[in-house]
Design an enzyme around this catalytic site. Structure first.
Site, mmCIF file in Angstrom:
data_model
loop_
_atom_site.group_PDB
_atom_site.id
_atom_site.type_symbol
_atom_site.label_atom_id
_atom_site.label_comp_id
_atom_site.label_asym_id
_atom_site.label_seq_id
_atom_site.Cartn_x
_atom_site.Cartn_y
_atom_site.Cartn_z
ATOM 1 N N HIS A 126 0.485 1.082 65.548
ATOM 2 C CA HIS A 126 1.665 0.370 66.055
ATOM 3 C C HIS A 126 1.897 -0.922 65.270
ATOM 4 O O HIS A 126 0.975 -1.587 64.844
ATOM 5 C CB HIS A 126 1.458 0.041 67.532
ATOM 6 C CG HIS A 126 2.606 -0.660 68.174
ATOM 7 N ND1 HIS A 126 3.897 -0.195 68.075
ATOM 8 C CD2 HIS A 126 2.658 -1.784 68.931
ATOM 9 C CE1 HIS A 126 4.690 -1.009 68.748
ATOM 10 N NE2 HIS A 126 3.967 -1.980 69.270
ATOM 11 N N LYS A 156 -4.872 2.842 56.255
ATOM 12 C CA LYS A 156 -4.597 3.128 54.844
ATOM 13 C C LYS A 156 -5.267 4.412 54.378
ATOM 14 O O LYS A 156 -4.795 5.072 53.458
ATOM 15 C CB LYS A 156 -5.044 1.946 53.974
ATOM 16 C CG LYS A 156 -6.543 1.703 53.972
ATOM 17 C CD LYS A 156 -6.953 0.494 53.158
ATOM 18 C CE LYS A 156 -6.623 -0.806 53.814
ATOM 19 N NZ LYS A 156 -7.382 -1.048 55.090
ATOM 20 N N THR A 211 3.893 -1.956 59.908
ATOM 21 C CA THR A 211 3.336 -2.035 58.562
ATOM 22 C C THR A 211 1.811 -2.120 58.580
ATOM 23 O O THR A 211 1.220 -2.654 59.508
ATOM 24 C CB THR A 211 3.874 -3.266 57.806
ATOM 25 O OG1 THR A 211 3.724 -4.437 58.633
ATOM 26 C CG2 THR A 211 5.336 -3.098 57.436
ATOM 27 N N ARG A 212 1.203 -1.596 57.511
ATOM 28 C CA ARG A 212 -0.228 -1.733 57.272
ATOM 29 C C ARG A 212 -0.455 -1.965 55.776
ATOM 30 O O ARG A 212 0.280 -1.436 54.942
ATOM 31 C CB ARG A 212 -0.999 -0.483 57.709
ATOM 32 C CG ARG A 212 -1.006 -0.240 59.216
ATOM 33 C CD ARG A 212 -1.796 -1.301 59.963
ATOM 34 N NE ARG A 212 -1.859 -1.046 61.391
ATOM 35 C CZ ARG A 212 -0.972 -1.465 62.282
ATOM 36 N NH1 ARG A 212 0.098 -2.146 61.874
ATOM 37 N NH2 ARG A 212 -1.115 -1.216 63.566
ATOM 38 N N HIS A 225 -7.782 -10.594 62.200
ATOM 39 C CA HIS A 225 -8.559 -9.359 62.126
ATOM 40 C C HIS A 225 -9.797 -9.403 63.027
ATOM 41 O O HIS A 225 -10.141 -8.408 63.665
ATOM 42 C CB HIS A 225 -8.972 -9.101 60.680
ATOM 43 C CG HIS A 225 -9.820 -7.887 60.480
ATOM 44 N ND1 HIS A 225 -9.341 -6.612 60.696
ATOM 45 C CD2 HIS A 225 -11.125 -7.753 60.119
ATOM 46 C CE1 HIS A 225 -10.311 -5.733 60.451
ATOM 47 N NE2 HIS A 225 -11.409 -6.396 60.110
ATOM 48 N N LYS A 255 4.804 -11.725 58.668
ATOM 49 C CA LYS A 255 3.969 -11.132 59.715
ATOM 50 C C LYS A 255 2.521 -11.560 59.507
ATOM 51 O O LYS A 255 1.986 -11.452 58.396
ATOM 52 C CB LYS A 255 4.078 -9.604 59.673
ATOM 53 C CG LYS A 255 3.203 -8.874 60.693
ATOM 54 C CD LYS A 255 3.338 -7.364 60.497
ATOM 55 C CE LYS A 255 2.353 -6.610 61.360
ATOM 56 N NZ LYS A 255 2.405 -5.146 61.097
ATOM 57 N N CYS A 297 -1.691 -4.109 69.280
ATOM 58 C CA CYS A 297 -2.200 -2.790 68.930
ATOM 59 C C CYS A 297 -3.667 -2.755 69.366
ATOM 60 O O CYS A 297 -4.133 -3.682 70.035
ATOM 61 C CB CYS A 297 -2.045 -2.493 67.434
ATOM 62 S SG CYS A 297 -3.112 -3.487 66.363
#
Length: 377
Positions: free
Chosen positions: A45, A346, A48-49, A267, A263, A313
């Site tokens: 969700h 990814k 973008t990644r 992490h 954005k 997310c």
């Protein structure tokens, strides 16, 4: 009762990819998901990644990242969707940090393009960034951004084109396995298959024990936010995706794409959650916005502006934050993947390929020894 070559429980990032590659092998496939992917309850969700090749988490990941990149290019061709944006990726940290050293080692081991820039020069190249003395930036020009939800849409559209059955909003109640096949029970129906793949994300801790697999997983709520940004400084044509390992924490982010704003997310950290319960929305906790503003004020003060939007997310983490990708120790026709620890999306294209190979060949051509479940037994 309906029978398939392979049943996949969990049709998110990894499950959709596995279903696609199995279909190309001519297998009849059933995909089941508790929601309607792409959705807002999974790790994909948020639009973008980042895809990085020179990998700070270890050189073992590099061949998989490169293969994943090729598979994303292939998916773009097959689907007609634009999925990858070559913005480059800037990896930042102190020169002696393990993360930066492994980025550099990865680039050298695999001859990847990497430009290392001292803190004094970073501001000249990217005026929106301010780094303290002692930090360096490692810029990899071939990496960039994946449109995560569009990637899942692309796989789903291709599967539907092949008339593959995808049952959404369908929760699995029970799994039965033996040497000849599997049975999957939902609230309304039973399905049988010759083989099974479980890629259930945060629900892996609930489903894998039904097969006597007990992964040590923790699910956490994660947040990220978009801030108004000057596209001259932070737009996708000028500014890279980034990951910063700092004394404040480990942060990542994306240029302003299509004027959406810069954005940023954190992490590390996060609130431990039960995925079956409602996830508190962005802003429910004071630190949701404070965390990213703290980072921006220190490293990108010109982007510490009006909050445009925040989202959540989930991360499902293993103790060592390496993945779990394996076959069942007693039943080779059963494979599973879990615990992608916030850096798995990814790789979802190549993980799908790996799972397909485990089912169709009994082994993968890729080295997945790092991801064996046996390391936790």
């Amino acid at each position: 009762m309906m029978n398939y070559d392979v049943i996949i429980v969990g049709a998110g990032s990894m499950g959709m990819a596995a279903g696609y590659y199995l279909t190309l092998e001519g297998k009849s496939v059933l995909l089941l998901d508790s929601f309607n992917p792409p959705h807002d309850r999974g790790a994909h969700h948020g639009d973008t990644r980042i895809i990085r090749h020179a990998y700070g988490e270890g050189t073992s990941y590099v061949p998989l990242a490169l293969r994943a990149q090729q598979l994303w290019f292939d998916l773009e061709q097959q689907s007609g969707r634009k999925l990858f944006y070559q913005t480059g990726v800037l990896n930042v940290g102190t020169r002696d940090s393990t993360f930066i050293q492994q980025v550099i080692s990865s680039s050298e081991a695999y001859s990847l393009p990497l430009q290392t820039v001292d803190s004094s020069k970073i501001h000249t190249i990217w005026p929106g960034i301010s780094l303290p003395e002692g930090y360096v930036g490692c810029f990899e020009s071939d990496s960039g951004v994946l449109k995560s939800e569009d990637c899942i849409r692309a796989y789903r559209e291709l599967l539907e084109h092949h008339q593959v059955t995808i049952l959404t909003n369908t929760s699995v109640q029970d799994l039965s396995i033996d040497s000849t096949g599997v049975r999957v029970q939902t609230a309304d129906e039973s399905y049988t298959g010759r083989a099974l793949i479980v890629t259930a994300g945060a629900w892996s801790s609930k489903l894998l024990p039904l097969m006597n697999i007990h992964p040590p997983l923790v699910t956490k709520r994660k947040t990220f936010a978009w801030f108004e940004a000057d596209d001259f400084l932070f737009g996708e044509e000028q500014f890279p995706a980034f990951t910063f390992e700092t004394s404040l924490g480990h942060y990542y982010g994306f240029p302003s794409m299509g004027g959406a704003g810069l954005k940023v997310g954190r992490h590390d950290g996060g609130l431990r959650i039960n995925p079956d319960e409602a996830i508190p929305e962005f802003g429910a906790l004071q630190e949701d916005e404070e965390d990213v503003r703290m980072f921006l004020s220190r490293f990108m003060p010109l982007a510490n502006t009006k909050l445009c939007m925040g989202k959540t997310c989930t991360y499902t983490l293993t103790p060592d934050e390496n993945f779990i990708i394996d076959s069942h120790p007693a039943y080779p026709h059963i494979a599973f993947a879990a615990g992608f620890s916030g850096h798995g999306f990814k790789f979802s294209s190549v993980v799908g390929e790996i799972l397909c190979q485990l089912i169709t060949r009994g082994r993968s051509e890729h080295d997945i020894s790092l991801f064996s479940m046996s390391r936790f037994i």
